[in-house]
Scaffold this active site. Sequence first.
Site, PDB file in Angstrom:
ATOM      1  N   ASP A   1       0.862  -1.172   0.000  1.00  0.00           N
ATOM      2  CA  ASP A   1       0.000   0.000   0.000  1.00  0.00           C
ATOM      3  C   ASP A   1       0.908   1.236   0.000  1.00  0.00           C
ATOM      4  O   ASP A   1       2.122   1.145   0.200  1.00  0.00           O
ATOM      5  CB  ASP A   1      -0.953  -0.021   1.211  1.00  0.00           C
TER       6      ASP A   1
HETATM    7  C1  GLC Z   1      -4.211   4.427  -0.287  1.00  0.00           C
HETATM    8  C2  GLC Z   1      -5.119   3.300   0.148  1.00  0.00           C
HETATM    9  C3  GLC Z   1      -5.236   2.198  -0.852  1.00  0.00           C
HETATM   10  C4  GLC Z   1      -5.143   2.782  -2.249  1.00  0.00           C
HETATM   11  C5  GLC Z   1      -3.737   3.319  -2.419  1.00  0.00           C
HETATM   12  C6  GLC Z   1      -3.542   3.999  -3.771  1.00  0.00           C
HETATM   13  O1  GLC Z   1      -3.432   4.861   0.784  1.00  0.00           O
HETATM   14  O2  GLC Z   1      -4.857   2.699   1.403  1.00  0.00           O
HETATM   15  O3  GLC Z   1      -6.483   1.529  -0.625  1.00  0.00           O
HETATM   16  O4  GLC Z   1      -5.407   1.782  -3.213  1.00  0.00           O
HETATM   17  O5  GLC Z   1      -3.355   4.213  -1.384  1.00  0.00           O
HETATM   18  O6  GLC Z   1      -4.364   5.097  -3.871  1.00  0.00           O
END
Ligand code: GLC
Length: 747
Positions: free
Chosen positions: A282
């Site tokens: 993430d």
């Molecule tokens: C965010 C979220 C995740 C998302 C990613 C890209 O922090 O936790 O769910 O897909 O970053 O945007």
Amino acid sequence: MNFFRLVLLSLTLIPCTLFAQHSAIDKKVDSLLSLMTLEEKVGQLNQLSSDFAATGPITKDGDKQDRVRQGKIGSYLNVTGAARTRSLQEIAMQSRLRIPLLFAQDVIHGYRTIFPIPLAEAASWDLAAMEQTARIAAVEAAASGIHWTFAPMVDIARDPRWGRVMEGAGEDSYLASLIAAARVKGFQGKGIGNTDAVMACAKHFAAYGAAEGGRDYNSVDMSVRKLYEVYLPPFKAAKEAGVASFMNSFNDLNGVPATGSSFLQRKILKGDWGFKGIVVSDWGSVGEMVNHGYAADLKDAARIAMNAGSDMDMESRAYVAHLVELVKDKKIDTVQLNDAVKRVLYKKFELGLFEDPYRFSDEKREQAVWNNPAHLQVAREMARKSIVLLKNDKFTPGNQPLLPLHSGSKKKIALIGPLVKAIGDNNGFWSYSWPDDSTRVVSLWQGFINKLGNANSLTYAKGCEITGSDTTGFTAARKTAREADLIILSIGESAIMSGEAKSRSQLQLPGVQEQLVKEMVATGKPVIVLISAGRPLVFNWIADHVPAIVYTWWLGTQAGNAIADVLFGDYNPSGKLPITFPRSEGQIPIYYNYLSTGRPFKSDTDNTYVTAYTDLPNSPRYVFGYGLSYTSFQYSSVQLSANTLSKGQSMQARVTVTNTGNYAGEEVVQLYLQDVVGSIVRPERELKAFEKIRLNPGESREVIFTLDPTALSFFNEKLELVAEPGLFHVYIGGNSQATQKASFTLL
Ligand code: GLC
């Protein structure tokens, strides 16, 4: 050759064809890998966000396009549009090995056409409808150059203080597992490689929704058995549905950050489950292991994450900074590095990007699918199905329920509240605002005008803002109310009050909205309250004093039309809550499938020497699976196919449901099971089956459920999935407090 032999031959051919395709791609991957330098391999594992729509804290790092040319970026997120993705892909084609970029985006509940937030869709209990909206989202996103969506989010959440409850399918593992599979199938359609399909991503692996205190990014601590029983099933369902990727999570699980957990990523996901797709971290979660106190520095974090099975590094730049050195220092095994790179290359081949890097970046197709009226119609239907009718009591004078309204009546309707004319808020969190949104997103106000044909019988007052203590708007609201025959209030949160990093310590209506409702009720006029939010809110006074309450979540592009369809009876509400609504934050965590404990409460007010609070009834405000209709349904007693069941056999349970009211309507018939005695204490009841049926007034239908051995099974202390002999109770009804009961014994 006779027909039967022909069918048999073709059946054997299908897996062979698939196998042949897979091995053909494997060969291409291996030959490309053999040409790559170590730096180029590492570049494939580096994912950066464009700066134009960042969804997390961004780091300025100079000319990213040059890094693309050097093969130092394998994937971008937040780059969208056929033109923009094409131009970046052209730069990637200047790299030495011309390896195309993967473009990813958080297409969570629609892309150009926005559908209800996932938690609202879950309230429809309509798996086909949820697959369809994911399908449309994929068609629209894929036409805009997107290869990969970071959805479905499949985190079980039992704590509405956590803002991301809006993004998932609620508290129940069985329902959430079916929804996870439906959404994966919707996004991936006929398979990766079709230009109307995108790679789906099961996230956040794992147990991110169990953050302590409902505080986003917070620690998670639970038994491994509970992890298997409650939090892993939707991920397993996504994997079985063929999901192309997983995303790990920000939280630590039992002291190990998920991004650095080889237990989660290598043992369970890639080992036991045999997952062959990409695992992406993430946003920055690789580097955040330093903040966790699990990695000494960024280089240590890169080592830990790669060894733990996190293939691609989103936005922490740990891999691109340190993996080459770590491999040279033999701190990382090239076998593991190569495995990660092969997973990424495999998907790029599967998407057909080596044959044609621009096949998804087609501006003509983009325009065609972007303004497709059929998509808006699906959005309206999904929004209707997501609405939950919480209360519709008789109102005096008249002694009739206030809903449905009748569009032909000449009643003057006052639409009052801060959300009546809201536009963008209807899209909820994780939706992209497009230049002409105000013409596409239908507000409640516009929905009423569309329904009535004009605003002649409508009046409006905002009353107050969503937040803040200013009550000066109450005077105009009171005046508007006094001049009307009926008051409809539209209140709630703002869309960005739930979502990522939006945990709230208390769940009351923000600002002075509840006071506004009290003022409206005090006029003595009939009052209907519509509540929009991305999570369960606490609104006890309203629940006790307002005769009609409708939960309208965030319903997307067609919100106003869908709400008007329901309020005027053109669609009989059928939504059922996918998450428990507490009376108070003090009850949280509160969920329907709780364990009875040694001192279970016997009633709402039973609070001496039982598991209860002395200052609150024991029940939630609204239970899991609850939702009303304009009609009523009666359930017959439950009939079982046998009173005893041998191991490995299946049991049938049947019930007859009758529409005893005056409206045709849909009912979600729910079956709950209680395993009365187990080697691990079992929940009071667990959802094991459901069917949504439609009945005309007076019509009856027999619903038959089959309980197979899996339905009777649970993870024992050794993490074996077992069904243990003993007594089982079956409950069938229209919510998790179903009372129609029958019992059987597993021998
Ligand atoms: C965010 C979220 C995740 C998302 C990613 C890209 O922090 O936790 O769910 O897909 O970053 O945007």
